[in-house]
Motif scaffolding. Structure first.
Motif, PDB file in Angstrom:
ATOM      1  N   LEU A   1       0.836  -1.209   0.000  1.00 18.71           N
ATOM      2  CA  LEU A   1       0.000   0.000   0.000  1.00 18.71           C
ATOM      3  C   LEU A   1       0.868   1.256   0.000  1.00 18.71           C
ATOM      4  O   LEU A   1       0.528   2.257  -0.652  1.00 18.71           O
ATOM      5  CB  LEU A   1      -0.938  -0.008   1.209  1.00 18.71           C
ATOM      6  CG  LEU A   1      -2.063  -1.045   1.170  1.00 18.71           C
ATOM      7  CD1 LEU A   1      -2.838  -1.031   2.487  1.00 18.71           C
ATOM      8  CD2 LEU A   1      -2.997  -0.781   0.003  1.00 18.71           C
ATOM      9  N   ALA A   2       1.987   1.199   0.705  1.00 13.63           N
ATOM     10  CA  ALA A   2       2.917   2.332   0.699  1.00 13.63           C
ATOM     11  C   ALA A   2       3.510   2.520  -0.696  1.00 13.63           C
ATOM     12  O   ALA A   2       3.691   3.657  -1.156  1.00 13.63           O
ATOM     13  CB  ALA A   2       4.017   2.101   1.727  1.00 13.63           C
ATOM     14  N   ALA A   3       3.801   1.424  -1.393  1.00 14.18           N
ATOM     15  CA  ALA A   3       4.316   1.521  -2.759  1.00 14.18           C
ATOM     16  C   ALA A   3       3.255   2.095  -3.694  1.00 14.18           C
ATOM     17  O   ALA A   3       3.559   2.897  -4.583  1.00 14.18           O
ATOM     18  CB  ALA A   3       4.773   0.150  -3.246  1.00 14.18           C
ATOM     19  N   LEU A   4       1.997   1.692  -3.495  1.00 14.74           N
ATOM     20  CA  LEU A   4       0.903   2.250  -4.297  1.00 14.74           C
ATOM     21  C   LEU A   4       0.742   3.741  -4.042  1.00 14.74           C
ATOM     22  O   LEU A   4       0.346   4.489  -4.940  1.00 14.74           O
ATOM     23  CB  LEU A   4      -0.413   1.540  -3.962  1.00 14.74           C
ATOM     24  CG  LEU A   4      -0.755   0.313  -4.781  1.00 14.74           C
ATOM     25  CD1 LEU A   4      -2.030  -0.338  -4.255  1.00 14.74           C
ATOM     26  CD2 LEU A   4      -0.904   0.637  -6.248  1.00 14.74           C
ATOM     27  N   GLY A   5       1.050   4.166  -2.813  1.00 19.55           N
ATOM     28  CA  GLY A   5       0.953   5.590  -2.461  1.00 19.55           C
ATOM     29  C   GLY A   5       2.110   6.416  -2.974  1.00 19.55           C
ATOM     30  O   GLY A   5       2.136   7.626  -2.773  1.00 19.55           O
ATOM     31  N   GLY A   6       3.082   5.778  -3.624  1.00 20.49           N
ATOM     32  CA  GLY A   6       4.181   6.516  -4.222  1.00 20.49           C
ATOM     33  C   GLY A   6       5.378   6.735  -3.317  1.00 20.49           C
ATOM     34  O   GLY A   6       6.259   7.525  -3.633  1.00 20.49           O
ATOM     35  N   MET A   7       5.461   6.047  -2.202  1.00 19.28           N
ATOM     36  CA  MET A   7       6.607   6.196  -1.302  1.00 19.28           C
ATOM     37  C   MET A   7       7.822   5.475  -1.874  1.00 19.28           C
ATOM     38  O   MET A   7       7.695   4.550  -2.674  1.00 19.28           O
ATOM     39  CB  MET A   7       6.275   5.647   0.073  1.00 19.28           C
ATOM     40  CG  MET A   7       5.225   6.423   0.805  1.00 19.28           C
ATOM     41  SD  MET A   7       5.023   5.747   2.458  1.00 19.28           S
ATOM     42  CE  MET A   7       3.858   6.898   3.128  1.00 19.28           C
ATOM     43  N   GLY A   8       8.997   5.850  -1.413  1.00 14.57           N
ATOM     44  CA  GLY A   8      10.234   5.220  -1.851  1.00 14.57           C
ATOM     45  C   GLY A   8      10.423   3.866  -1.186  1.00 14.57           C
ATOM     46  O   GLY A   8       9.735   3.505  -0.216  1.00 14.57           O
ATOM     47  N   VAL A   9      11.391   3.101  -1.686  1.00 16.71           N
ATOM     48  CA  VAL A   9      11.635   1.745  -1.185  1.00 16.71           C
ATOM     49  C   VAL A   9      12.017   1.741   0.301  1.00 16.71           C
ATOM     50  O   VAL A   9      11.511   0.902   1.057  1.00 16.71           O
ATOM     51  CB  VAL A   9      12.690   1.027  -2.055  1.00 16.71           C
ATOM     52  CG1 VAL A   9      13.069  -0.316  -1.464  1.00 16.71           C
ATOM     53  CG2 VAL A   9      12.171   0.853  -3.473  1.00 16.71           C
ATOM     54  N   PRO A  10      12.881   2.641   0.786  1.00 15.29           N
ATOM     55  CA  PRO A  10      13.185   2.609   2.223  1.00 15.29           C
ATOM     56  C   PRO A  10      11.952   2.838   3.103  1.00 15.29           C
ATOM     57  O   PRO A  10      11.779   2.159   4.125  1.00 15.29           O
ATOM     58  CB  PRO A  10      14.202   3.737   2.412  1.00 15.29           C
ATOM     59  CG  PRO A  10      14.803   3.952   1.074  1.00 15.29           C
ATOM     60  CD  PRO A  10      13.735   3.618   0.089  1.00 15.29           C
ATOM     61  N   GLU A  11      11.083   3.765   2.687  1.00 17.81           N
ATOM     62  CA  GLU A  11       9.854   4.020   3.456  1.00 17.81           C
ATOM     63  C   GLU A  11       8.918   2.809   3.409  1.00 17.81           C
ATOM     64  O   GLU A  11       8.273   2.463   4.402  1.00 17.81           O
ATOM     65  CB  GLU A  11       9.135   5.268   2.932  1.00 17.81           C
ATOM     66  CG  GLU A  11       9.840   6.563   3.220  1.00 17.81           C
ATOM     67  CD  GLU A  11      10.893   6.904   2.155  1.00 17.81           C
ATOM     68  OE1 GLU A  11      10.934   6.219   1.104  1.00 17.81           O
ATOM     69  OE2 GLU A  11      11.677   7.828   2.393  1.00 17.81           O
ATOM     70  N   GLN A  12       8.850   2.158   2.254  1.00 18.12           N
ATOM     71  CA  GLN A  12       8.018   0.956   2.123  1.00 18.12           C
ATOM     72  C   GLN A  12       8.494  -0.127   3.093  1.00 18.12           C
ATOM     73  O   GLN A  12       7.681  -0.771   3.769  1.00 18.12           O
ATOM     74  CB  GLN A  12       8.076   0.421   0.692  1.00 18.12           C
ATOM     75  CG  GLN A  12       7.495   1.327  -0.355  1.00 18.12           C
ATOM     76  CD  GLN A  12       7.817   0.842  -1.765  1.00 18.12           C
ATOM     77  OE1 GLN A  12       8.101  -0.330  -1.987  1.00 18.12           O
ATOM     78  NE2 GLN A  12       7.779   1.757  -2.731  1.00 18.12           N
ATOM     79  N   CYS A  13       9.806  -0.317   3.145  1.00 20.80           N
ATOM     80  CA  CYS A  13      10.368  -1.342   4.035  1.00 20.80           C
ATOM     81  C   CYS A  13      10.119  -1.003   5.495  1.00 20.80           C
ATOM     82  O   CYS A  13       9.787  -1.890   6.304  1.00 20.80           O
ATOM     83  CB  CYS A  13      11.859  -1.497   3.774  1.00 20.80           C
ATOM     84  SG  CYS A  13      12.237  -2.245   2.180  1.00 20.80           S
ATOM     85  N   LEU A  14      10.287   0.277   5.859  1.00 20.99           N
ATOM     86  CA  LEU A  14      10.031   0.694   7.244  1.00 20.99           C
ATOM     87  C   LEU A  14       8.569   0.492   7.630  1.00 20.99           C
ATOM     88  O   LEU A  14       8.269   0.002   8.723  1.00 20.99           O
ATOM     89  CB  LEU A  14      10.429   2.156   7.444  1.00 20.99           C
ATOM     90  CG  LEU A  14      11.921   2.426   7.569  1.00 20.99           C
ATOM     91  CD1 LEU A  14      12.200   3.924   7.596  1.00 20.99           C
ATOM     92  CD2 LEU A  14      12.451   1.780   8.828  1.00 20.99           C
ATOM     93  N   ILE A  15       7.661   0.841   6.744  1.00 24.48           N
ATOM     94  CA  ILE A  15       6.231   0.659   7.030  1.00 24.48           C
ATOM     95  C   ILE A  15       5.899  -0.827   7.138  1.00 24.48           C
ATOM     96  O   ILE A  15       5.180  -1.252   8.056  1.00 24.48           O
ATOM     97  CB  ILE A  15       5.377   1.365   5.958  1.00 24.48           C
ATOM     98  CG1 ILE A  15       5.477   2.883   6.151  1.00 24.48           C
ATOM     99  CG2 ILE A  15       3.931   0.898   6.016  1.00 24.48           C
ATOM    100  CD1 ILE A  15       4.818   3.693   5.070  1.00 24.48           C
ATOM    101  N   ALA A  16       6.423  -1.621   6.215  1.00 21.95           N
ATOM    102  CA  ALA A  16       6.162  -3.061   6.261  1.00 21.95           C
ATOM    103  C   ALA A  16       6.691  -3.663   7.557  1.00 21.95           C
ATOM    104  O   ALA A  16       5.993  -4.451   8.217  1.00 21.95           O
ATOM    105  CB  ALA A  16       6.797  -3.749   5.058  1.00 21.95           C
TER     106      ALA A  16
END
Length: 152
Positions: A38-53
């Motif tokens: 969902l973070a990737a769908l929202g346009g966030m970068g890979v580091p932010e996606q990993c942190l959220i996951a």
């Protein structure tokens, strides 16, 4: 393949593995990977996606651990009637042998075989009907039935 597709594919694989294992922990990690998707769908970068996951998976795992589904049941199989069907069954003891000051044993016929029986602590060593309270190996730990306890 885009980032969000990879996240959701990993989440699907984790859900399938969860169904094979039966623990809910892989499901909690799958929820975290879905949050990364969902973070990737929202346009966030890979580091932010990993942190959220990672954060969502950790919070979900913590919540599961605190729930009734995450705590292992610490019942003693030796005295649990759901594990051992002999618990709660009645048997007759004709005579007790005193081992020491407050320890008594007997040999009784139960389920077509001779068993060693030990009297539970604090019970009366009178002949009569007893209820199996615990099974320790091949020894039955018994307590007085109501009829035997009242015969004193």
């Amino acid at each position: 393949m885009t980032d969000w597709m990879i996240w959701f594919a990993v989440a699907c694989v984790l859900v399938v593995l969860e169904m094979a294992t039966g623990t809910f922990y892989l499901l909690m990690i799958a929820i975290g990977t879905a949050a990364g998707g969902l973070a990737a769908l929202g346009g966030m970068g890979v580091p932010e996606q990993c942190l959220i996951a990672a954060a969502v998976a950790a919070l979900a795992t913590f919540a599961l651990r605190r729930s009734k589904f995450g705590r292992p049941d610490h019942t003693d199989a030796a005295s649990d009637p759901n594990v051992n069907l002999d618990i709660g069954q009645a048997l007759e003891v004709a005579e007790w042998q005193q081992i020491n000051a407050n320890s008594y044993t007997a040999r009784v016929m139960y389920r077509g075989a001779l068993w060693d029986v030990a009297l539970a602590e604090g019970e009366s060593p009178l002949p009569g009907k007893f209820i199996i309270r615990e099974v320790q190996g091949s020894r039955l730990i018994v307590r007085n039935s109501d009829a035997t306890a009242h015969a004193q």
